[in-house]
Design a protein around this motif. Structure first.
Motif, PDB file in Angstrom:
ATOM      1  N   UNK A   7       1.232 -10.894   8.379  1.00 55.04           N
ATOM      2  CA  UNK A   7       0.966 -12.131   7.752  1.00 55.04           C
ATOM      3  C   UNK A   7      -0.107 -11.914   7.168  1.00 55.04           C
ATOM      4  N   UNK A   8      -1.344 -11.286   7.750  1.00 54.21           N
ATOM      5  CA  UNK A   8      -2.689 -11.404   7.100  1.00 54.21           C
ATOM      6  C   UNK A   8      -2.650 -10.492   5.557  1.00 54.21           C
ATOM      7  N   UNK A  63      -6.940  -2.530   5.734  1.00 52.55           N
ATOM      8  CA  UNK A  63      -8.154  -3.049   6.317  1.00 52.55           C
ATOM      9  C   UNK A  63      -9.056  -3.926   5.369  1.00 52.55           C
ATOM     10  N   UNK A  64      -9.239  -3.564   4.284  1.00 48.50           N
ATOM     11  CA  UNK A  64      -9.953  -4.087   3.153  1.00 48.50           C
ATOM     12  C   UNK A  64      -9.824  -5.516   3.230  1.00 48.50           C
ATOM     13  N   UNK A  65      -8.540  -6.209   3.175  1.00 45.91           N
ATOM     14  CA  UNK A  65      -8.304  -7.370   3.082  1.00 45.91           C
ATOM     15  C   UNK A  65      -8.848  -8.058   4.397  1.00 45.91           C
ATOM     16  N   UNK A  66      -9.225  -7.682   5.631  1.00 49.40           N
ATOM     17  CA  UNK A  66      -9.611  -8.197   6.627  1.00 49.40           C
ATOM     18  C   UNK A  66     -11.241  -8.075   6.492  1.00 49.40           C
ATOM     19  N   UNK A  75       1.128 -11.550  12.975  1.00 48.69           N
ATOM     20  CA  UNK A  75       2.626 -11.705  13.047  1.00 48.69           C
ATOM     21  C   UNK A  75       3.372 -11.110  11.888  1.00 48.69           C
ATOM     22  N   UNK A  76       4.451 -10.531  11.836  1.00 47.39           N
ATOM     23  CA  UNK A  76       5.223 -10.098  10.811  1.00 47.39           C
ATOM     24  C   UNK A  76       5.863 -11.396  10.153  1.00 47.39           C
ATOM     25  N   UNK A  77       5.926 -11.168   8.753  1.00 48.97           N
ATOM     26  CA  UNK A  77       6.661 -12.088   8.074  1.00 48.97           C
ATOM     27  C   UNK A  77       7.538 -11.750   6.806  1.00 48.97           C
TER      28      UNK A  77
END
Length: 294
Positions: A239-240, A102-105, A161-163
């Motif tokens: 993806x995020x 979550x830190x990336x968000x 979404x998954x990537x």
């Protein structure tokens, strides 16, 4: 509550010198003030005020009781003023639980939030464990999936979404996969859920008969992504979580259009608690700034 109103009526009457003056200070009728003091006297079984047509005065018992009552009312008024100050301005400690990734968000938005609300003390817990929001006294959590706990309020933040991705170095030494069948010859790095112990399946857009091999299995999403950047193999992630690596060219997507599925993140907080300003502005901030760009 009757005792509390009686204490307040007594103190304000003594301070102002009459039921009428006390009623003006409290915004109720003089009759209501008199009746409130009378109920207090009845509950105590003692007369607190001497009443005459011209004045009122404390009895000996009333004088003894008044000193304690005055301090109690003063403490209550101070507590009310303190609460008013807290309610007027977002401040205090806010405990927030987020997934480990979550830190990336949150980090890109954190400087702006801190600058806007300098009196809020954020206590951030980045963990994939299932937090008991109410039992652990957490103010708000950010979680993915669906929720059925009726004690929690939920606000959707956005979807992902998954990537499927790999590093340019890995793809330089391995033929780029074009279908699920091609994965049999590739190093597939898999994610294990810490809560259930199960390995994440890769969500192909069409049913795939082939089983995705497990070259390496990780219980930490950051370690999984790092392994992919290091050229150890292919990973299937939200993806995020790899947006920055893709933008910088450290990872590239493969089998575009053949991976489907995803999820959404939501904010959850106890529905039986008053929405304090510090929590309200945090919820509004994340919602307005589109945590996932959705």
């Amino acid at each position: 509550m009757d005792s509390l109103s009686g204490l307040t009526a007594l103190v304000k009457t003594v301070e102002s010198g009459s039921f009428i003056a006390a009623s003006e200070r409290l915004g109720v009728s003089a009759s209501a003030i008199g009746k409130s003091v009378a109920r207090l006297e009845n509950s105590l079984g003692v007369t607190l005020l001497n009443r005459s047509t011209r004045s009122i005065s404390l009895t000996d018992e009333g004088a003894l009781f008044y000193e304690r009552a005055r301090r109690i009312v003063a403490e209550i008024e101070e507590a009310q003023h303190e609460l008013s100050r807290v309610m007027a301005k977002p401040s205090g400690r806010l405990r927030v639980s987020l997934p480990a990734i979550g830190y990336r968000l949150l980090m890109p938005l954190l400087p702006q939030f801190i600058a806007r609300y300098p009196d809020i003390e954020l206590d951030l817990d980045f963990s994939d464990r299932l937090v008991d929001v109410i039992a652990e006294g957490v103010d708000v959590v950010v979680r993915s999936g669906s929720f059925s706990d009726s004690q929690l309020r939920v606000k959707r933040l956005g979807s992902y979404r998954f990537t499927l991705v790999a590093s340019p170095a890995y793809l330089a030494n391995h033929r780029q996969p074009e279908s699920a069948a091609d994965l049999a010859t590739h190093a597939c790095l898999r994610y294990r859920f810490s809560a259930s112990g199960g390995v994440q399946s890769w969500p192909f857009s069409t049913p795939a008969a082939q089983t995705v091999p497990e070259r390496l299995v990780f219980s930490n999403l950051e370690a999984l992504i790092s392994a992919a950047v290091s050229g150890l193999g292919l990973v299937c992630v939200p993806d995020f979580a790899v947006a920055q690596e893709i933008e910088q060219g450290r990872l590239v997507t493969v089998m575009d259009g053949q991976i489907s599925g995803g999820g959404e993140f939501s904010l959850l907080w106890p529905g039986n608690r008053h929405l304090l300003p510090k929590l309200r502005v945090f919820i509004d901030f994340l919602s307005q700034n589109h945590l996932l760009g959705a």
